[in-house]
Design an enzyme around this catalytic site. Structure first.
Site, PDB file in Angstrom:
ATOM      1  CG  ASP A  69     -13.808   5.584  35.460  1.00  0.00           C
ATOM      2  OD1 ASP A  69     -14.435   6.542  35.026  1.00  0.00           O
ATOM      3  OD2 ASP A  69     -13.090   5.626  36.478  1.00  0.00           O
TER       4      ASP A  69
HETATM    5  C1  BGC Z   1      -8.555   2.866  33.770  1.00  0.00           C
HETATM    6  C2  BGC Z   1      -8.960   1.721  34.640  1.00  0.00           C
HETATM    7  C3  BGC Z   1      -9.550   2.242  35.875  1.00  0.00           C
HETATM    8  C4  BGC Z   1     -10.657   3.167  35.526  1.00  0.00           C
HETATM    9  C5  BGC Z   1     -11.235   3.723  36.743  1.00  0.00           C
HETATM   10  C6  BGC Z   1      -9.673   3.824  33.557  1.00  0.00           C
HETATM   11  O1  BGC Z   1      -9.208   4.940  32.906  1.00  0.00           O
HETATM   12  O2  BGC Z   1      -8.131   2.368  32.549  1.00  0.00           O
HETATM   13  O3  BGC Z   1      -7.878   0.921  34.925  1.00  0.00           O
HETATM   14  O4  BGC Z   1     -10.008   1.215  36.663  1.00  0.00           O
HETATM   15  O5  BGC Z   1     -10.233   4.222  34.736  1.00  0.00           O
HETATM   16  O6  BGC Z   1     -10.363   4.535  37.367  1.00  0.00           O
HETATM   17  C1  NOJ Z   2     -11.442   5.016  40.040  1.00  0.00           C
HETATM   18  C2  NOJ Z   2     -11.873   6.344  39.545  1.00  0.00           C
HETATM   19  O1  NOJ Z   2     -11.040   7.344  40.074  1.00  0.00           O
HETATM   20  C3  NOJ Z   2     -13.302   6.599  39.935  1.00  0.00           C
HETATM   21  O2  NOJ Z   2     -13.721   7.828  39.435  1.00  0.00           O
HETATM   22  C4  NOJ Z   2     -14.178   5.489  39.461  1.00  0.00           C
HETATM   23  O3  NOJ Z   2     -15.489   5.755  39.874  1.00  0.00           O
HETATM   24  C5  NOJ Z   2     -13.707   4.150  39.944  1.00  0.00           C
HETATM   25  N1  NOJ Z   2     -12.331   3.981  39.598  1.00  0.00           N
HETATM   26  C6  NOJ Z   2     -14.525   2.991  39.395  1.00  0.00           C
HETATM   27  O4  NOJ Z   2     -14.299   2.774  38.060  1.00  0.00           O
END
Ligand code: BGC
Ligand code: NOJ
Length: 813
Positions: A484
């Site tokens: 993400d």
């Molecule tokens: C958040 C991150 C998180 C990522 C994956 C984003 O929306 O800001 O902190 O690691 O999503 O879940």
């Molecule tokens: C947490 C999110 O829920 C997931 O969808 C994502 O792939 C990982 N973070 C890595 O960014």
């Protein structure tokens, strides 16, 4: 070894022996639609289906202390006030023990000869939580303790509850009848449901106003009523409704009493709403209380919960030479998979229940570790998720569990999302043989009347990635792929902007190698599915797509010693030796290898060795190296984190599992186990002060080697690590995998293992598997013996008419 607790493997419990754990250690109650979060000091809250829209009790996140508010019992024993779970009063207890079990938490506290045990659980199939409280006089004198319960009601919509105080302070309403408190805020207008908090025996008092029970200037640690020893019969009118009961006990030495409470979500259904003006018709609620007031009803419900979990776990059980792997795989990992399946990323100690609902990519992946337990629920979930896909192939990144409607609140255009649907659907069909799901009617979120089916979604998904490609022929990345935080189209300079929502992907050329690898994997899955369906031309078409993408990867993405991660919007490589930082990333190594890239040219092995050399640590594999030391507007959130945490070179346990599967594919069982143990929470008990998180569930992230707090885990419970670890151990190391035509067994174990045994229930048959490794090798199944008869290859064909099948395998080089 661990001063805070230990596994009780025989009881399938984790026993916490000190309340002041390094972080609150959480358990979940509920397995169907009613859920509770319950920490080792009884903190947490309860909701029905949806932590945002149907929150029943209140919880203030990131409180001081972190975990405050929950299922509290206050004891007033001759003026001495304490909680059996230590918090919130934090009076010193003579003894404390918390047992987190499968769907229940039992906390026992003792002070000055009085022992109070609280058992919390949600009976299977019910929309309620039971509290069984047992008070024992273990002293030599008569005692007259007073017991007070406390729950703060949430006004159902958790977000509104927190931020719209000008309204919520005026709408709270309750009714009290007998031993039951009915929280009925907004019932007079549009709600047809309420929360019921009842004692199953007569009470000696109650309170429903927080101001009366706690006070205005007091806190949960010094609430007025328990210290005064008397409830005030307050009736909440606006402000903050609570539920509190008072029970006065008289206990002779050695005597004990049990009191049970019901906390229920009650749907009024077709019942008339009112008996008379202002008086609710309480028929449905009363029936619930009656049911659990019958002698033995609570115990029977608890016994049933145990049976349900025994049955669920009996679908997969293994005995390997590694105790960590055994307890995680057989109990805790599968248990965690239930939580991630039910909760996605919505409600944990780190997810507030109002941010993320059910994630498109998350829920598809979560299903991989769940489908063997309750395939019928997996089927329903797949169709729900697919219905949030848009007709062009892109997806709503998340949907709300209550309404099942997608929303773009946390962004959209993540160009990996749709491919995960292929993985979940194929896993479901392999598990069940139920190909009818492919024809199940399934429309698109933007075309709700479309007469399309699930197979159409899979085709649209594959076509989307094939079509939406950039200058190198690699798939476009959109707002991000699995990572993400790799936001190659965001260019954010505004501090208050979300990296996942900002920026425009239209016309952008940023490409993802990880999506290309995932596409290889998905193409193979689709080809095998079409083979099984007997659709040869479609299978060939999928294989052609595979070959084309493989060629792109091998010609455009190889960096010399590993696969590159991406190309940014300007066409600059990401994850290349050309980059001063972020030279090598984990995800593209994992997915290219799992997709079959580098198999014939030695690159797969080389990529994995590069992971070992640059990314592996004793606490797991870091996401990339070297970490970004400054913010890069062209790379996005990944460069916003301090070095060593989260996506900026933290150990993201989720993607570690892909590398573990990669080692299994390459036949290195020693590395597979070594890597597995590096992130295995059970194996962290000897460094728990550093690790800090629960030793019984996987964490999303462990701080990487560049962080000051290397080895510290965060974001436990709701992570794709759960499902993928199950896959990497059960299907990778132990090699037991559902396949279209039978159960496939192809272990990849450490050389030193003499073998292992496993039981796998699959399509109504119980396979009792014994694997022997006399030759001290990692991998090699030439033949299997099924009930004494040799079968060529490694797929056990379906036996007809037999309920139990014995399978013997000897690994041969
Ligand atoms: C958040 C991150 C998180 C990522 C994956 C984003 O929306 O800001 O902190 O690691 O999503 O879940
Ligand atoms: C947490 C999110 O829920 C997931 O969808 C994502 O792939 C990982 N973070 C890595 O960014």
């Amino acid at each position: 070894m661990n001063p805070f607790g230990r596994f009780d493997d025989s009881k399938r419990e984790y026993v916490i022996t000190r309340p002041d754990t390094p972080l609150p250690w959480l358990n979940y109650l509920g397995q169907d639609e009613f859920f509770g979060l319950c920490t080792n000091t009884a903190g947490g809250y309860t909701f029905w289906k949806d932590a945002k829209m149907r929150r029943l009790t209140r919880y203030r996140y990131n409180n001081v202390p972190y975990d405050l508010g929950g299922r509290y019992i206050y004891v007033n024993d001759g003026g001495s006030v304490w909680n059996p779970g230590w918090k919130p009063v934090k009076a010193k207890l003579d003894s404390y023990e918390c047992r987190h079990g499968l769907g229940y938490t039992r906390i026992i506290g003792k002070k000055k000869g009085l022992e109070v045990e609280m058992l919390f659980f949600v009976p299977p199939g019910e929309n309620l939580e039971l509290w069984k409280v047992t008070v024992r006089n273990k002293s030599k004198t008569k005692k007259q303790p007073k017991i007070f319960t406390f729950q703060e009601f949430c006004l159902f919509d958790a977000a509104n509850d927190m931020n719209n105080l000008q309204r919520t302070y005026s709408i709270g309403e309750v009714e009290i009848e007998g031993s039951a408190i009915y929280h009925k805020t907004e019932y007079r207008e549009r709600r047809n449901h309420y929360t019921l908090f009842a004692c199953t025996r007569p009470i000696d008092g109650y309170d429903t106003s927080r101001d009366a029970f706690v006070g205005i200037h007091e806190g949960l640690h010094d609430p007025k009523v328990p210290f005064a020893g008397k409830c005030t019969k307050s009736k909440a009118f606006g402000w903050n409704p609570i539920g509190a009961h008072q029970i006065n006990l008289k206990l002779l030495p050695g005597q004990e009493e049990t009191i049970s409470f019901v906390l229920a979500y009650v749907d009024q259904g077709k019942e008339p709403k009112y008996d008379k003006l202002y008086v609710m018709n309480k028929k449905v609620g009363k029936a619930i209380v009656d049911k659990y007031s019958k002698p033995g009803a609570v115990d029977a419900a608890f016994a049933n919960l145990g049976k349900v979990w025994m049955d669920l776990l009996s679908n997969f059980q293994a005995k390997s030479p590694n105790a960590h792997a055994n307890r995680m795989l057989n109990v805790w990992n599968q248990y965690q998979c239930m939580a991630t399946f039910n909760m996605s990323r919505s409600a944990s100690m780190y997810e507030t229940g109002i941010g993320r609902g059910m994630g498109f990519r998350d829920s598809n992946q979560d299903l991989l570790g769940f489908v063997h337990m309750i395939p019928s629920r997996a089927r329903e979930r797949i169709l729900d998720i697919a219905a949030t896909q848009l007709s062009d192939g892109t997806c709503f990144h998340q949907y709300q569990p209550l309404t099942k409607e997608g929303n773009a609140e946390i962004g959209g255009d993540f160009y990996d999302d749709h491919l995960w649907l292929v993985l979940s659907t194929c896993a479901y069909i392999k598990e069940t043989g139920d190909v009818s799901i492919l024809q199940a009617p399934c429309a698109y979120a933007d075309q709700p009347d479309a007469k399309t089916d699930l197979l159409h979604h899979l085709e649209v998904s594959m076509a989307y990635t094939m079509k939406k490609r950039g200058p190198h022929g690699l798939p476009l990345i959109g707002h991000a792929d699995w990572n993400d935080c790799l936001n190659l189209n965001c260019f954010s300079t505004e501090p208050n902007e979300s990296f996942q929502c900002a920026g425009d992907v239209k016309g952008s050329n940023a490409e993802s190698v990880m999506i290309a690898g995932l596409f290889l994997y998905a193409s193979r899955e689709m080809a095998a599915l079409y083979d099984f369906l007997g659709h040869a031309a479609d299978a060939t078409r999928m294989r052609q797509g595979y070959d084309e993408m493989l060629n792109v990867i091998e010609t455009q993405a190889w960096d010399g010693e590993w696969y590159r991660r991406a190309y940014d919007a300007a066409g600059t490589p990401v994850g290349s030796k050309e980059n001063p930082e972020g030279k090598i990333f984990i995800e593209s190594q994992g997915w290219c290898v799992l997709g079959g890239a580098g198999q014939n040219n030695g690159r797969a092995k080389q990529a994995m060795e590069s992971v070992h050399k640059h990314l592996f640590t004793k606490n797991g594999v870091v996401l990339q190296q070297p970490p970004y030391s400054t913010y890069h507007v062209e790379l996005g959130e990944v460069t916003s984190y301090p070095p060593g945490v989260k996506e900026n070179a933290g150990i993201f346990c989720h993607n570690n599992t892909w590398i573990n599967l990669g080692w299994c594919l390459l036949g290195d069982g020693d590395r597979a186990l070594e890597y597995y143990l590096s992130i295995c929470p059970s194996a962290k008990e000897n460094q728990i002060e550093t690790y800090r998180s629960e030793p019984y569930v996987y964490a999303q992230m462990i701080a990487g080697k560049d962080a000051v707090c290397f080895g510290e885990a965060k974001n436990s419970w709701l992570t794709g690590t759960a499902a993928w670890t199950f896959v990497s151990v059960a299907e990778g190391i132990l090699g037991i995998k559902a396949d279209y035509k039978g159960l496939s067994v192809n272990p990849c174990i450490p050389k030193a293992w003499k073998g292992f045994t496993a039981t796998r229930k699959f399509r109504g048959v119980e396979y009792q598997i014994e694997v022997k490794n006399p030759n001290k090798i990692c991998k090699g199944v030439k033949s299997v013996t099924v009930d004494g008869k040799k079968v060529a290859g490694n797929v056990i064909p379906f036996e007809t008419g037999k309920k139990v099948v014995k399978v013997e395998i000897t690994l041969e080089a």
